[in-house]
Design an enzyme around this catalytic site. Structure first.
Site, PDB file in Angstrom:
ATOM      1  N   ASN A   1       0.272  -0.949   0.238  1.00 17.96           N
ATOM      2  CA  ASN A   1      -0.209   0.431   0.237  1.00 17.96           C
ATOM      3  C   ASN A   1       1.008   1.547  -0.192  1.00 17.96           C
ATOM      4  OD1 ASN A   1       1.175  -0.461   2.785  1.00 17.96           O
ATOM      5  ND2 ASN A   1      -1.172  -0.002   4.049  1.00 17.96           N
TER       6      ASN A   1
ATOM      7  N   GLU B   1       5.690  -3.907  11.525  1.00 17.82           N
ATOM      8  CA  GLU B   1       4.696  -3.426  11.677  1.00 17.82           C
ATOM      9  C   GLU B   1       3.258  -4.034  10.914  1.00 17.82           C
ATOM     10  OE1 GLU B   1       1.293  -2.048  10.699  1.00 17.82           O
ATOM     11  OE2 GLU B   1       2.571   0.238   9.458  1.00 17.82           O
TER      12      GLU B   1
ATOM     13  N   CYS C   1      -2.970   0.941   7.419  1.00 20.26           N
ATOM     14  CA  CYS C   1      -3.203   0.261   8.758  1.00 20.26           C
ATOM     15  C   CYS C   1      -3.399   0.715   9.403  1.00 20.26           C
ATOM     16  CB  CYS C   1      -1.011  -0.457   8.890  1.00 20.26           C
ATOM     17  SG  CYS C   1      -0.048   0.660   8.703  1.00 20.26           S
TER      18      CYS C   1
HETATM   19  O1  G3H Z   1      -0.268   1.418   6.038  1.00 20.55           O
HETATM   20  C1  G3H Z   1       0.256   1.645   6.827  1.00 20.55           C
HETATM   21  C2  G3H Z   1       0.602   2.768   7.013  1.00 20.55           C
HETATM   22  O2  G3H Z   1       1.820   3.066   8.093  1.00 20.55           O
HETATM   23  C3  G3H Z   1      -0.205   4.113   7.166  1.00 20.55           C
HETATM   24  O3  G3H Z   1       0.177   5.179   6.932  1.00 20.55           O
HETATM   25  O4  G3H Z   1      -1.201   6.992   8.382  1.00 20.55           O
HETATM   26  O5  G3H Z   1       0.392   7.635   6.458  1.00 20.55           O
HETATM   27  O6  G3H Z   1      -1.526   6.235   5.577  1.00 20.55           O
HETATM   28  P1  G3H Z   1      -0.866   6.660   6.753  1.00 20.55           P
END
Ligand code: G3H
Length: 535
Positions: free
Chosen positions: A208, A303, A337
């Site tokens: 993503n 993570e 996430c």
């Molecule tokens: O999908 C996991 C990412 O660490 C989320 O990052 O909060 O900048 O969208 P974000």
């Protein structure tokens, strides 16, 4: 529940036809059934990384074709056709890439810090200059809306520059300690402690954010004097190879950075259990648990997702809460996430909040990433099937739907699932799609309990005008980060970012990553004892 339908012809468009750069594609040359749309505009700058059919891998400072002569296909989530191919690297190629990373790292560790920072700033500049070409790849490879794709690249350039500067600040400092503060010691021992590189870092980003979560591992590793072996996700691999080319052009030493593509089943264990790897930084799903069991005695930064809980109290600004649910829950079709994955709202304001969210959902533009739609196809068919399974389960168990379920191919229309109860899978599992469950609660303790009973404790948020209450609830919510009056989010990228329980190990964010990718080295000067006792 209607059956799974294929997209209508209007949605099944070849991505390059609407390429923002209006570029030609090379797909015609590849024959029927294969649509390897690679922008000719991008090819000028990135031509070395593409062999006309598949993207090369990078090792020892060169772009190479694998001796396996095999490739891995990447499906465009919007067209459902093969979009790109990458090399299926062999175990031998993995071993050689790690070997040259190991020897390059030894010299890089001796390169002055300011020179390492200079190279990173150069990389950041090239990355930002190439934002449109790289964003175009993100659109085709992971169906990220074009404007978000450009933002991801620019944010990544900023992250690289910030890492260079933070590294200068952090690593310039060491510690000087004297021994007589500890009982039984005189003042005859002087300890000089400083941070030194850890060695070779294995970076495994998720689909993503294949750019941003790659550089959030690469930049801290490099500024700290480490080498990096990047194993990009299959979906997102081509975008990641583009950033590696920016690293290549920035002039880092040969071998210091490698990018290995291929099948996890063939090279996954070798990479994660390799004795030449000294640290793993992984973002993704359950695979991370298996990696952490196999990795051995090296630092891990992991993570693995979040079931991010949003608690809305009676006194909340419901307009603010609804706006944040839309931005924080449905952007990139919920494939973050940190997306809001469950709303626990006090019964007395539930109806009003739900209506505000429903109104806003009806305004979301559903369609293709090239058209900058808000909701775009989810990354794969298996992901779409998984989301559908969660929705069907909730429907069977009596949840209330405010929109009709609609799916065409990988494109899922956004829905809010109301009156969700704890026996429904959607109450606990992460859909990673544009689907949010609402649990109506009688007491705030119910919301806190729901947040704490979930294993994916990454982030959470609280909406209330009472700051004292917000802080008390934040203290009670056992998640890595709690946002007050805003949706969960990882950024700004220097903030600490960590999941609790099954959501992860270690803390990320630029500063924490640099520290994690170093070890402490002490040199102790032992003066003759007489020198201390001499009056
Ligand atoms: O999908 C996991 C990412 O660490 C989320 O990052 O909060 O900048 O969208 P974000």
């Amino acid at each position: 529940m209607p059956p799974i339908l294929l997209p209508p012809p209007s949605l099944l468009r070849v991505a390059s036809a609407s390429s923002p750069s209006g570029a030609d594609s090379v797909c015609d040359r590849l024959g029927p059934g294969l649509c390897c749309c690679y922008s000719m505009a991008g090819q000028g700058f990135f031509q070395d990384i593409f062999d006309g059919e598949a993207f090369k891998y990078y090792a020892d400072g060169e772009w190479k074709v694998s001796s396996s002569r095999a490739s891995v296909s990447i499906t465009n989530p919007s067209t459902l056709k093969t979009q790109f191919k990458v090399q299926a690297c062999t175990q031998d190629e993995v071993n050689k890439a790690i070997e040259s990373a190991e020897s390059a790292q030894k010299l890089w560790a001796k390169t002055p810090l300011w020179k390492r920072a200079e190279a990173l700033h150069k990389f950041a500049g090239i990355l930002k200059d190439q934002k449109n070409a790289i964003a175009d790849v993100l659109v085709k490879e992971i169906a990220k809306p074009l404007k978000d794709a450009v933002t991801e690249v620019v944010r990544s350039g900023d992250l690289v520059s910030y890492s260079a500067e933070e590294g200068i600040r952090l690593l310039a400092e060491g510690k000087f300690l004297v021994s007589d503060s500890f009982p039984g010691n005189g003042r005859n021992k002087y300890c000089l402690a400083s941070k030194i590189p850890i060695g070779v870092v294995l970076a495994i980003p998720p689909f993503n954010y294949p750019i941003n979560l790659a550089v959030s591992k690469i930049a801290p590793a490099l500024i700290a004097g480490n080498a990096v072996v990047l194993k990009p996700p299959t979906q997102g691999a081509v975008a990641a190879l583009h950033i590696v080319h920016c690293i290549h052009l920035a002039g880092f030493p040969k071998g210091l950075v490698a990018a290995i593509t291929g099948k996890g089943s063939e090279i996954g264990d070798l990479l994660t259990m390799h004795p030449g790897i000294n640290c793993i930084s992984f973002t993704g799903g359950d695979t991370g648990i298996a990696i952490s069991r196999k990795a051995g005695m090296i630092p891990l930064q992991m993570e693995l997702g979040g079931k991010d809980c949003c608690i809305v109290l009676e006194d909340a600004d419901l307009e603010l809460a609804a706006n944040n649910v839309i931005k924080g829950g449905y952007s990139y079709s919920g494939q973050r996430c940190t997306a809001i994955k469950v709303i626990c709202v006090m019964e007395s304001v539930a109806e009003e909040l739900v209506q505000k969210i429903v109104q806003r959902i009806s305004k979301l533009k559903v369609g293709m990433p090239e058209d900058n739609c808000d909701i775009t196809p989810v990354v794969s068919q298996s992901s779409a099937n998984f989301i559908q399974g969660l929705v069907e389960d909730a429907q069977k168990k009596g949840a209330k739907f405010h929109q009709e379920w609609k799916r065409e191919g990988n494109l899922i229309w956004p829905i809010l699932i109301d009156h969700v109860t704890p026996d429904m899978r959607i109450a606990w599992e992460e859909p990673f799609g544009p689907v949010i469950p609402v649990i109506r609660i009688k007491t705030v303790e119910e919301g806190i309990h729901h947040c704490n009973a979930n294993n994916f404790a990454l982030q959470g948020c609280i909406f209330t005008k009472d700051i004292n209450k917000a802080i008390l609830i934040s203290n009670a919510m056992e998640s890595g980060t709690i946002q007050i009056n805003a949706a969960p989010a990882r950024g700004p990228d220097h903030f600490p970012f960590q999941g609790l329980r099954d959501s992860g190990i270690g803390s990320q964010g630029i500063t924490n990553s640099i520290i994690m990718m170093t070890k402490t080295k002490s040199t102790v000067i032992n003066l003759p004892v007489e020198s201390y006792t001499m009056g």
